[in-house]
Design a protein around this motif. Structure first.
Motif, short mmCIF file in Angstrom:
data_model
loop_
_atom_site.label_atom_id
_atom_site.label_comp_id
_atom_site.label_asym_id
_atom_site.label_seq_id
_atom_site.Cartn_x
_atom_site.Cartn_y
_atom_site.Cartn_z
N ASN A 147 0.81 -1.22 0.00
CA ASN A 147 0.00 0.00 0.00
C ASN A 147 0.84 1.27 0.00
OD1 ASN A 147 -2.41 -1.42 -0.07
ND2 ASN A 147 -2.43 -1.64 2.16
N LYS A 148 1.98 1.16 0.66
CA LYS A 148 2.87 2.31 0.73
C LYS A 148 3.42 2.61 -0.67
CE LYS A 148 6.82 3.52 3.57
NZ LYS A 148 7.71 2.96 4.58
N ILE A 149 3.76 1.55 -1.39
CA ILE A 149 4.28 1.71 -2.75
C ILE A 149 3.19 2.29 -3.66
CG2 ILE A 149 5.17 0.48 -4.77
CD1 ILE A 149 6.61 -1.39 -2.81
N ILE A 150 1.99 1.75 -3.53
CA ILE A 150 0.88 2.25 -4.35
C ILE A 150 0.64 3.73 -4.07
CG2 ILE A 150 -1.62 2.10 -4.72
CD1 ILE A 150 -1.35 -0.95 -4.46
N ALA A 151 0.69 4.11 -2.80
CA ALA A 151 0.45 5.51 -2.43
C ALA A 151 1.52 6.42 -3.05
CB ALA A 151 0.45 5.65 -0.91
N GLY A 152 2.76 5.95 -3.05
CA GLY A 152 3.86 6.73 -3.62
C GLY A 152 3.69 6.94 -5.11
N ILE A 153 3.29 5.88 -5.79
CA ILE A 153 3.11 5.97 -7.24
C ILE A 153 1.91 6.85 -7.56
CG2 ILE A 153 2.68 4.69 -9.36
CD1 ILE A 153 3.91 2.27 -7.87
N ARG A 154 0.87 6.69 -6.77
CA ARG A 154 -0.33 7.48 -7.01
C ARG A 154 0.00 8.96 -6.92
NH1 ARG A 154 -4.89 4.71 -3.86
NH2 ARG A 154 -5.30 3.33 -5.59
N LYS A 155 0.86 9.28 -5.97
CA LYS A 155 1.25 10.66 -5.77
C LYS A 155 2.01 11.16 -7.02
CE LYS A 155 2.24 13.64 -2.12
NZ LYS A 155 2.62 13.92 -0.78
N ALA A 156 2.91 10.33 -7.50
CA ALA A 156 3.68 10.69 -8.69
C ALA A 156 2.76 10.83 -9.91
CB ALA A 156 4.76 9.65 -8.96
N CYS A 157 1.68 10.08 -9.92
CA CYS A 157 0.78 10.08 -11.07
C CYS A 157 -0.38 11.06 -10.93
CB CYS A 157 0.21 8.69 -11.30
SG CYS A 157 1.45 7.48 -11.79
#
Ligand SMILES: [Zn+2]
Length: 152
Positions: free
Chosen positions: A64-74
């Motif tokens: 979830n942490k990784i998904i949150a980071g990517i979501r932020k970048a996207c």
């Protein structure tokens, strides 16, 4: 499973399918009270896979942490949540198949950057700038111009 809309306990599964990676199950559920639909994911818990950070500390692999980071970048980019989820799943699968119990955070970062580059280049630059924590602005600009050159 409680309904996220009205908190009712009366929900049922209307559709169930295995994820593309074979390590997860996606279920569509419907609330019998308010009729809203929502999705849940069931997956293997990777508590046994540890991420080794730069300073040597270890922490659990946190999808979830990784998904949150990517979501932020996207953010504000035409990248759907589904694409992000699939992307993290394929990454997860890759690490699982390697059968290693420890993965360095650097290794994860490199993989993320590579994949993000394929998905969306603006998101890639954003993520890369944060992840690699560039020493200065020039370093960051080198990255951007490198990208532009490759495009030509
Ligand atoms: Zn409901």
């Amino acid at each position: 499973m409680k309904c996220p809309f009205c908190k009712s306990d009366d929900t049922r599964v209307v559709d169930s399918r295995e994820g593309k990676d074979g390590f997860s199950v996606r279920r569509r559920r419907e609330c019998n009270d308010c009729q809203e639909r929502f999705t849940t994911y069931e997956r293997i818990h990777h508590a046994e896979v540890m991420v080794v950070k730069k300073d040597g500390r270890r922490e659990e692999f946190d999808r979830n942490k990784i998904i949150a980071g990517i979501r932020k970048a996207c953010e504000k980019r035409p990248v759907s949540t589904e694409v992000i989820e699939d992307f993290v799943s394929s990454l997860e699968k890759e690490f699982l198949e390697r059968g290693e119990r420890e993965i360095s955070s650097e290794d994860i970062g490199k993989k993320l950057i590579e994949k993000l580059y394929e998905i969306d280049q603006v998101a890639y630059v954003r993520f890369a700038s944060v992840y690699r924590s560039f020493k200065d602005v020039n370093e960051f600009l080198d990255e951007v111009t490198g990208l532009l050159k490759e495009k030509k």
